[in-house]
Design a protein around this motif. Structure first.
Motif, short mmCIF file in Angstrom:
data_model
loop_
_atom_site.label_atom_id
_atom_site.label_comp_id
_atom_site.label_asym_id
_atom_site.label_seq_id
_atom_site.Cartn_x
_atom_site.Cartn_y
_atom_site.Cartn_z
N SER A 20 -15.80 18.81 -4.61
CA SER A 20 -15.65 18.23 -5.94
C SER A 20 -16.64 18.85 -6.93
O SER A 20 -16.29 19.14 -8.07
N GLU A 21 -17.87 19.06 -6.47
CA GLU A 21 -18.89 19.69 -7.32
C GLU A 21 -18.47 21.10 -7.73
O GLU A 21 -18.80 21.57 -8.82
N ASP A 22 -17.73 21.78 -6.84
CA ASP A 22 -17.30 23.14 -7.11
C ASP A 22 -16.03 23.21 -7.97
O ASP A 22 -15.50 24.30 -8.21
N GLY A 23 -15.53 22.05 -8.38
CA GLY A 23 -14.37 22.02 -9.25
C GLY A 23 -13.03 21.89 -8.54
O GLY A 23 -11.98 21.98 -9.19
N HIS A 24 -13.05 21.69 -7.23
CA HIS A 24 -11.81 21.49 -6.50
C HIS A 24 -11.44 20.01 -6.49
O HIS A 24 -12.28 19.14 -6.78
N LYS A 25 -10.21 19.72 -6.14
CA LYS A 25 -9.73 18.33 -6.13
C LYS A 25 -9.36 17.91 -4.71
O LYS A 25 -8.55 18.57 -4.06
N PRO A 72 0.03 15.42 0.65
CA PRO A 72 0.71 15.33 -0.66
C PRO A 72 1.28 16.67 -1.10
O PRO A 72 0.81 17.74 -0.71
N GLU A 73 2.28 16.60 -1.94
CA GLU A 73 2.80 17.81 -2.58
C GLU A 73 1.68 18.46 -3.40
O GLU A 73 0.88 17.78 -4.04
N GLY A 74 1.64 19.77 -3.38
CA GLY A 74 0.68 20.49 -4.19
C GLY A 74 -0.64 20.78 -3.51
O GLY A 74 -1.53 21.36 -4.14
N VAL A 75 -0.78 20.43 -2.24
CA VAL A 75 -2.02 20.73 -1.52
C VAL A 75 -2.09 22.23 -1.22
O VAL A 75 -1.14 22.82 -0.72
N ASP A 76 -3.22 22.84 -1.55
CA ASP A 76 -3.44 24.25 -1.26
C ASP A 76 -4.09 24.47 0.09
O ASP A 76 -3.74 25.40 0.82
N LEU A 77 -5.06 23.62 0.41
CA LEU A 77 -5.84 23.79 1.63
C LEU A 77 -5.93 22.50 2.42
O LEU A 77 -6.08 21.42 1.85
N ILE A 78 -5.86 22.63 3.73
CA ILE A 78 -6.24 21.55 4.64
C ILE A 78 -7.55 21.99 5.28
O ILE A 78 -7.66 23.10 5.80
N VAL A 79 -8.55 21.11 5.24
CA VAL A 79 -9.86 21.43 5.77
C VAL A 79 -10.25 20.41 6.83
O VAL A 79 -10.24 19.20 6.57
N ALA A 80 -10.57 20.91 8.02
CA ALA A 80 -11.05 20.05 9.10
C ALA A 80 -12.57 20.10 9.09
O ALA A 80 -13.16 21.15 9.32
N ALA A 81 -13.19 18.96 8.81
CA ALA A 81 -14.65 18.87 8.70
C ALA A 81 -15.15 17.82 9.68
O ALA A 81 -15.14 16.63 9.39
N HIS A 82 -15.56 18.28 10.86
CA HIS A 82 -15.95 17.39 11.95
C HIS A 82 -14.78 16.52 12.36
O HIS A 82 -14.90 15.31 12.57
N SER A 83 -13.63 17.16 12.49
CA SER A 83 -12.41 16.46 12.86
C SER A 83 -12.16 16.58 14.35
O SER A 83 -12.26 17.67 14.92
N HIS A 84 -11.85 15.47 14.99
CA HIS A 84 -11.48 15.48 16.40
C HIS A 84 -9.98 15.24 16.57
O HIS A 84 -9.53 14.88 17.65
N ALA A 85 -9.23 15.42 15.50
CA ALA A 85 -7.78 15.25 15.53
C ALA A 85 -7.12 16.61 15.38
O ALA A 85 -7.45 17.37 14.47
N PHE A 86 -6.20 16.93 16.30
CA PHE A 86 -5.48 18.19 16.21
C PHE A 86 -4.51 18.13 15.04
O PHE A 86 -3.79 17.14 14.87
N ILE A 87 -4.47 19.16 14.21
CA ILE A 87 -3.58 19.23 13.06
C ILE A 87 -2.43 20.16 13.42
O ILE A 87 -2.62 21.36 13.59
#
Length: 230
Positions: A20-25, A72-87
Protein backbone atom coordinates in the motif's frame (compact mmCIF):
# COMPACT_ATOMS: atom_id res chain seq x y z
CA UNK A 1 -0.78 -3.12 -9.31
CA UNK A 2 -3.89 -4.80 -7.89
CA UNK A 3 -2.82 -7.49 -5.45
CA UNK A 4 -4.45 -10.41 -3.65
CA UNK A 5 -2.61 -11.66 -0.55
CA UNK A 6 -2.64 -15.17 0.86
CA UNK A 7 -0.80 -15.35 4.15
CA UNK A 8 -0.90 -15.25 7.89
CA UNK A 9 0.30 -13.32 10.89
CA UNK A 10 2.17 -10.07 11.22
CA UNK A 11 4.44 -10.78 8.26
CA UNK A 12 1.47 -10.84 5.87
CA UNK A 13 0.17 -7.59 7.38
CA UNK A 14 3.56 -5.93 6.98
CA UNK A 15 3.72 -7.07 3.36
CA UNK A 16 0.23 -5.74 2.68
CA UNK A 17 1.07 -2.39 4.28
CA UNK A 18 4.34 -2.18 2.33
CA UNK A 19 2.47 -2.72 -0.93
CA UNK A 20 0.00 0.00 0.00
CA UNK A 21 2.88 2.37 0.81
CA UNK A 22 4.31 1.67 -2.64
CA UNK A 23 1.06 2.71 -4.30
CA UNK A 24 -0.37 -0.73 -5.00
CA UNK A 25 -3.91 -1.78 -4.08
CA UNK A 26 -4.70 -4.84 -1.96
CA UNK A 27 -8.02 -6.12 -3.32
CA UNK A 28 -8.49 -9.16 -1.11
CA UNK A 29 -6.89 -11.45 1.42
CA UNK A 30 -7.10 -14.96 2.77
CA UNK A 31 -5.65 -16.46 5.92
CA UNK A 32 -6.48 -18.98 8.62
CA UNK A 33 -9.43 -17.65 10.62
CA UNK A 34 -7.57 -17.62 13.93
CA UNK A 35 -4.08 -17.14 15.27
CA UNK A 36 -2.14 -20.23 16.22
CA UNK A 37 -3.58 -21.47 19.49
CA UNK A 38 -6.73 -19.36 19.17
CA UNK A 39 -9.89 -21.27 20.00
CA UNK A 40 -12.66 -18.92 21.10
CA UNK A 41 -13.48 -17.46 17.68
CA UNK A 42 -13.62 -13.89 18.99
CA UNK A 43 -12.03 -11.04 17.01
CA UNK A 44 -9.22 -10.95 19.57
CA UNK A 45 -8.17 -14.45 18.45
CA UNK A 46 -8.40 -13.77 14.73
CA UNK A 47 -5.34 -14.18 12.55
CA UNK A 48 -3.70 -10.78 12.17
CA UNK A 49 -4.17 -10.65 8.40
CA UNK A 50 -7.87 -11.34 8.85
CA UNK A 51 -8.15 -8.59 11.47
CA UNK A 52 -6.23 -6.17 9.24
CA UNK A 53 -8.40 -6.96 6.20
CA UNK A 54 -11.67 -6.56 8.08
CA UNK A 55 -10.50 -3.28 9.65
CA UNK A 56 -9.41 -2.07 6.20
CA UNK A 57 -12.73 -3.08 4.58
CA UNK A 58 -10.92 -5.56 2.34
CA UNK A 59 -12.70 -8.83 1.38
CA UNK A 60 -11.35 -11.77 3.37
CA UNK A 61 -11.83 -15.54 3.09
CA UNK A 62 -10.62 -18.53 5.09
CA UNK A 63 -7.54 -19.80 3.22
CA UNK A 64 -8.81 -23.36 3.50
CA UNK A 65 -11.63 -22.45 1.13
CA UNK A 66 -9.76 -20.20 -1.31
CA UNK A 67 -10.82 -20.94 -4.88
CA UNK A 68 -10.71 -19.06 -8.18
CA UNK A 69 -14.08 -17.28 -7.67
CA UNK A 70 -12.70 -15.58 -4.55
CA UNK A 71 -10.10 -13.69 -6.60
CA UNK A 72 -11.70 -10.39 -7.68
CA UNK A 73 -11.80 -9.25 -11.26
CA UNK A 74 -8.87 -7.02 -12.12
CA UNK A 75 -6.27 -8.66 -9.86
CA UNK A 76 -2.77 -8.42 -11.34
CA UNK A 77 -0.81 -10.37 -8.74
CA UNK A 78 -1.43 -13.08 -6.20
CA UNK A 79 1.17 -12.96 -3.43
CA UNK A 80 1.76 -15.72 -0.89
CA UNK A 81 3.23 -14.15 2.26
CA UNK A 82 3.82 -16.80 4.93
CA UNK A 83 1.01 -18.82 3.42
CA UNK A 84 0.53 -22.48 4.31
CA UNK A 85 -2.30 -22.88 1.80
CA UNK A 86 -1.60 -24.26 -1.66
CA UNK A 87 -2.87 -21.92 -4.40
CA UNK A 88 -4.15 -24.04 -7.24
CA UNK A 89 -3.80 -23.62 -10.99
CA UNK A 90 -7.30 -22.21 -11.58
CA UNK A 91 -6.87 -19.73 -8.74
CA UNK A 92 -3.45 -18.61 -9.95
CA UNK A 93 -4.86 -18.10 -13.44
CA UNK A 94 -7.09 -15.33 -12.11
CA UNK A 95 -4.03 -13.09 -11.74
CA UNK A 96 -3.32 -11.19 -14.95
CA UNK A 97 0.42 -10.84 -14.40
CA UNK A 98 1.82 -13.40 -11.94
CA UNK A 99 1.44 -15.41 -8.77
CA UNK A 100 4.48 -15.24 -6.50
CA UNK A 101 5.49 -16.31 -3.02
CA UNK A 102 8.26 -15.85 -0.49
CA UNK A 103 10.18 -18.78 0.96
CA UNK A 104 12.71 -18.35 3.80
CA UNK A 105 15.56 -20.35 2.30
CA UNK A 106 17.90 -20.32 -0.67
CA UNK A 107 15.70 -22.40 -2.92
CA UNK A 108 15.94 -25.13 -4.05
CA UNK A 109 17.53 -25.94 -0.67
CA UNK A 110 15.16 -26.51 2.27
CA UNK A 111 11.87 -26.76 0.44
CA UNK A 112 9.02 -27.34 2.85
CA UNK A 113 7.17 -25.34 5.48
CA UNK A 114 9.77 -25.77 8.27
CA UNK A 115 12.73 -24.42 6.28
CA UNK A 116 13.98 -22.15 9.07
CA UNK A 117 13.84 -24.85 11.72
CA UNK A 118 15.80 -27.18 9.46
CA UNK A 119 18.33 -24.41 8.79
CA UNK A 120 19.01 -24.17 12.53
CA UNK A 121 18.82 -27.92 13.07
CA UNK A 122 21.37 -28.56 10.30
CA UNK A 123 23.74 -25.90 11.58
CA UNK A 124 23.75 -23.93 8.34
CA UNK A 125 26.03 -20.90 8.39
CA UNK A 126 24.34 -19.25 5.42
CA UNK A 127 20.68 -19.06 4.49
CA UNK A 128 18.52 -16.54 2.71
CA UNK A 129 15.18 -15.79 1.14
CA UNK A 130 13.64 -16.45 -2.25
CA UNK A 131 10.72 -14.95 -4.14
CA UNK A 132 9.53 -17.45 -6.71
CA UNK A 133 6.68 -17.97 -9.15
CA UNK A 134 3.99 -20.30 -7.82
CA UNK A 135 3.46 -23.53 -9.76
CA UNK A 136 1.99 -26.97 -9.13
CA UNK A 137 5.30 -27.99 -7.57
CA UNK A 138 5.44 -26.80 -3.98
CA UNK A 139 8.34 -24.34 -3.53
CA UNK A 140 9.61 -25.41 -6.94
CA UNK A 141 8.72 -22.58 -9.31
CA UNK A 142 11.15 -20.31 -11.16
CA UNK A 143 13.06 -17.82 -9.00
CA UNK A 144 12.25 -14.12 -9.32
CA UNK A 145 14.67 -12.79 -6.67
CA UNK A 146 17.01 -14.25 -4.07
CA UNK A 147 19.46 -12.94 -1.47
CA UNK A 148 21.55 -14.64 1.20
CA UNK A 149 22.15 -13.81 4.87
CA UNK A 150 24.66 -15.16 7.37
CA UNK A 151 23.19 -17.08 10.29
CA UNK A 152 24.36 -15.37 13.51
CA UNK A 153 25.76 -17.67 16.22
CA UNK A 154 23.12 -18.61 18.76
CA UNK A 155 20.22 -17.98 16.39
CA UNK A 156 16.87 -19.62 17.03
CA UNK A 157 14.23 -20.15 14.35
CA UNK A 158 12.28 -17.29 15.90
CA UNK A 159 15.19 -14.82 16.00
CA UNK A 160 16.40 -15.73 12.52
CA UNK A 161 12.92 -15.14 11.11
CA UNK A 162 12.14 -12.00 13.07
CA UNK A 163 15.48 -10.24 12.71
CA UNK A 164 16.63 -11.35 9.27
CA UNK A 165 14.37 -13.44 7.05
CA UNK A 166 11.07 -11.61 7.54
CA UNK A 167 12.60 -8.17 6.76
CA UNK A 168 14.38 -9.73 3.79
CA UNK A 169 11.09 -11.16 2.56
CA UNK A 170 9.40 -7.77 2.64
CA UNK A 171 12.34 -6.23 0.78
CA UNK A 172 12.38 -8.92 -1.92
CA UNK A 173 8.61 -8.94 -2.43
CA UNK A 174 8.56 -5.16 -2.83
CA UNK A 175 11.38 -5.40 -5.36
CA UNK A 176 9.74 -8.11 -7.43
CA UNK A 177 6.34 -6.39 -7.41
CA UNK A 178 8.01 -3.16 -8.53
CA UNK A 179 9.82 -5.00 -11.32
CA UNK A 180 6.61 -6.66 -12.48
CA UNK A 181 4.77 -3.34 -12.42
CA UNK A 182 7.49 -1.99 -14.74
CA UNK A 183 7.22 -4.95 -17.09
CA UNK A 184 10.39 -6.68 -15.87
CA UNK A 185 9.79 -10.38 -15.28
CA UNK A 186 12.55 -12.65 -13.96
CA UNK A 187 12.13 -16.44 -14.02
CA UNK A 188 15.26 -18.47 -13.27
CA UNK A 189 14.61 -22.23 -13.15
CA UNK A 190 15.59 -23.93 -9.90
CA UNK A 191 18.45 -26.42 -10.11
CA UNK A 192 16.78 -29.73 -9.27
CA UNK A 193 20.15 -31.42 -8.71
CA UNK A 194 20.54 -29.28 -5.58
CA UNK A 195 16.99 -29.55 -4.25
CA UNK A 196 16.18 -30.85 -0.78
CA UNK A 197 12.81 -31.35 0.84
CA UNK A 198 12.42 -31.52 4.60
CA UNK A 199 9.21 -32.73 6.23
CA UNK A 200 7.21 -30.49 8.52
CA UNK A 201 8.28 -31.20 12.09
CA UNK A 202 4.92 -30.81 13.79
CA UNK A 203 2.41 -29.69 11.15
CA UNK A 204 -0.06 -31.59 8.96
CA UNK A 205 0.73 -32.01 5.24
CA UNK A 206 0.09 -29.01 2.99
CA UNK A 207 -3.57 -28.84 1.97
CA UNK A 208 -3.87 -28.75 -1.83
CA UNK A 209 -7.54 -28.35 -2.73
CA UNK A 210 -7.11 -28.03 -6.51
CA UNK A 211 -4.17 -30.38 -7.08
CA UNK A 212 -4.82 -33.80 -8.58
CA UNK A 213 -2.52 -36.24 -6.81
CA UNK A 214 -0.33 -38.13 -9.27
CA UNK A 215 2.11 -40.92 -8.37
CA UNK A 216 5.55 -39.45 -7.85
CA UNK A 217 4.30 -35.86 -7.81
CA UNK A 218 5.11 -35.37 -4.14
CA UNK A 219 8.29 -35.82 -2.13
CA UNK A 220 8.44 -38.56 0.45
CA UNK A 221 7.84 -36.47 3.55
CA UNK A 222 9.25 -39.14 5.85
CA UNK A 223 12.64 -38.81 4.23
CA UNK A 224 14.52 -35.66 5.15
CA UNK A 225 16.64 -35.56 2.00
CA UNK A 226 14.02 -36.69 -0.50
CA UNK A 227 14.47 -34.89 -3.82
CA UNK A 228 11.37 -33.16 -5.13
CA UNK A 229 10.85 -35.21 -8.27
CA UNK A 230 8.71 -34.33 -11.22
Amino acid sequence: MNIYISGRGMFAVQVAEAFSEDGHKVMGACSPPQRKGGTDGSPLSWDRLRAWAVASDIPWVDSQYLRAPHIPEGVDLIVAAHSHAFIGRKTRARAAVAAIGYHPSLLPIHRGRDAIRWTIRDGDKVTGGTVYHLTERTDGGPIAAQEHVLVPPGSTPQSLWREHLAPLGIHLLRRVVHDLSCGRRVEVPQDESLSTWEPALDSPPLFKPELIALPGSEPIEGSKWALYGS
